[in-house]
Design an enzyme around this catalytic site. Sequence first.
Site, PDB file in Angstrom:
ATOM      1  N   TYR A 115       0.861  -1.173   0.000  1.00 57.33           N
ATOM      2  CA  TYR A 115       0.000   0.000   0.000  1.00 57.33           C
ATOM      3  C   TYR A 115       0.900   1.227   0.000  1.00 57.33           C
ATOM      4  O   TYR A 115       1.396   1.692   1.012  1.00 57.33           O
ATOM      5  CB  TYR A 115      -0.919   0.019   1.216  1.00 57.33           C
ATOM      6  CG  TYR A 115      -1.957  -1.086   1.236  1.00 57.33           C
ATOM      7  CD1 TYR A 115      -2.147  -1.933   0.147  1.00 57.33           C
ATOM      8  CD2 TYR A 115      -2.749  -1.283   2.360  1.00 57.33           C
ATOM      9  CE1 TYR A 115      -3.095  -2.939   0.186  1.00 57.33           C
ATOM     10  CE2 TYR A 115      -3.704  -2.288   2.406  1.00 57.33           C
ATOM     11  CZ  TYR A 115      -3.867  -3.119   1.312  1.00 57.33           C
ATOM     12  OH  TYR A 115      -4.819  -4.127   1.363  1.00 57.33           O
ATOM     13  N   PRO A 264     -15.723  -4.731   1.600  1.00 57.21           N
ATOM     14  CA  PRO A 264     -17.071  -5.154   1.976  1.00 57.21           C
ATOM     15  C   PRO A 264     -18.177  -4.229   1.489  1.00 57.21           C
ATOM     16  O   PRO A 264     -19.343  -4.604   1.493  1.00 57.21           O
ATOM     17  CB  PRO A 264     -17.006  -5.167   3.507  1.00 57.21           C
ATOM     18  CG  PRO A 264     -15.973  -4.141   3.847  1.00 57.21           C
ATOM     19  CD  PRO A 264     -14.939  -4.278   2.765  1.00 57.21           C
ATOM     20  N   PHE A 269     -19.691   1.185  -3.662  1.00 57.99           N
ATOM     21  CA  PHE A 269     -21.012   1.080  -4.283  1.00 57.99           C
ATOM     22  C   PHE A 269     -22.109   1.015  -3.223  1.00 57.99           C
ATOM     23  O   PHE A 269     -23.154   1.663  -3.352  1.00 57.99           O
ATOM     24  CB  PHE A 269     -21.062  -0.162  -5.174  1.00 57.99           C
ATOM     25  CG  PHE A 269     -22.361  -0.338  -5.916  1.00 57.99           C
ATOM     26  CD1 PHE A 269     -22.616   0.377  -7.068  1.00 57.99           C
ATOM     27  CD2 PHE A 269     -23.328  -1.228  -5.447  1.00 57.99           C
ATOM     28  CE1 PHE A 269     -23.814   0.211  -7.754  1.00 57.99           C
ATOM     29  CE2 PHE A 269     -24.521  -1.403  -6.118  1.00 57.99           C
ATOM     30  CZ  PHE A 269     -24.771  -0.679  -7.275  1.00 57.99           C
ATOM     31  N   ALA A 271     -22.073   2.182  -0.321  1.00 54.29           N
ATOM     32  CA  ALA A 271     -22.122   3.362   0.528  1.00 54.29           C
ATOM     33  C   ALA A 271     -23.246   4.295   0.088  1.00 54.29           C
ATOM     34  O   ALA A 271     -23.548   5.269   0.760  1.00 54.29           O
ATOM     35  CB  ALA A 271     -20.790   4.100   0.509  1.00 54.29           C
TER      36      ALA A 271
END
Length: 394
Positions: A115, A264, A269, A271
């Site tokens: 990351y 998750p 989407f 949200a």
Amino acid sequence: MKNQKEPQKSTEQEKKGNNRRDFLKSGVLAGAGLAVGTIAFASCKDEKEIQEKRKQPQNSSKRKLGTLEVSALGLGGLPVNGFYGGGIREQKHVNKLYQGAYENGLTFFDTAEVYGPLTNENQVGAAVKPFRKDVVIATKFGFNVDQVTGERKGIDSRPETIRSAVEGSLKRLRTDYIDLLYQHRVDPNVPIEDVAGTVKDLIQEGKVLNWGLSEPGLNTIRRAHAVHPLSAIQNEYSLWTRDSEAEVLPLCEELGIGFVPWCPLGYGFFAGAINENTRFSQGDFRTILPRTTPENLKQNLQLLYFVKEWGLRKNATPAQISLAWLQAHKPWIVPIPGTSKLVHLKENLRANNINFTPEELNEFHTELSKIQVAGAKNIQPIVDDMGVESAPKK
């Protein structure tokens, strides 16, 4: 990465910019290609001050990943690293977010070597330093990453690469142990027995406490677990990506392994910030995500509307329904939604207080099964690294 001063926005622009989980430009894949910038590490409050100000968690529920106890929800680190746009967040912003998570009872933090690469571990390490002993940090190895430049050269789980990655992670995380260490992706060229044996040695040395696998093949799970017990499997799992239900979750239950759903909320989407008129900016990952292309979005919005209807029944947001649904399956499932905003983190945490009765779950699944999802679950390069089996041990 320095933020340039933006021109004053109109009220309409502000509403759009502040939309729930507003994704800006992003042309990168999960865990790769993020711009490497200089992070200005603002000083954290000392541990005593934070402990004195710590609030009573709104929900102190805990869950078990194997024998490892964690908060019922975790926090994914990619958003503060700029994966969803906006650039790498200033360290003082990250500190506030993670302190807020801690004060509200969230103590399970997920990051990875790639990351950035390398930058998110620095962010997380600095942010949790004042309360390090009270939280669980999960990070990942599995790629050949230059420990100085961050250059990534592909999948690599040779024992010497694992050791180099762990030493780098320990330094960046400002700690002398990693609570949960995942193999980020299975290396098809290295027997999982060699990987598990190396991690087992690191556990015996006290540098790692627990370990897991991300997106592994089923046989690889069994082989790895036989060398040293796995605490968790981390796979993509959400209302529109449910393939883990068929075989992975039953195997986890059989072996006593916890399960950690990544993404998750389906790349934001679930949200609730997307509608039929949404058009993503050039470079936004969702412009190439099969399920959010214009030809598939209209059909998939039926799934979002379904979740919103349940939100009305439960007095909850779509994000809260989506997370609570995952938690309702098993007590050893711990989603790790990511966010860079404290208000969204607190919203997510309220999912811990939403319950489904067995009758409601049956109704939910019956209705869910009638909705057809359009498009592949992810882009092909990501899918190709999922479910991989490791090389046989000779």
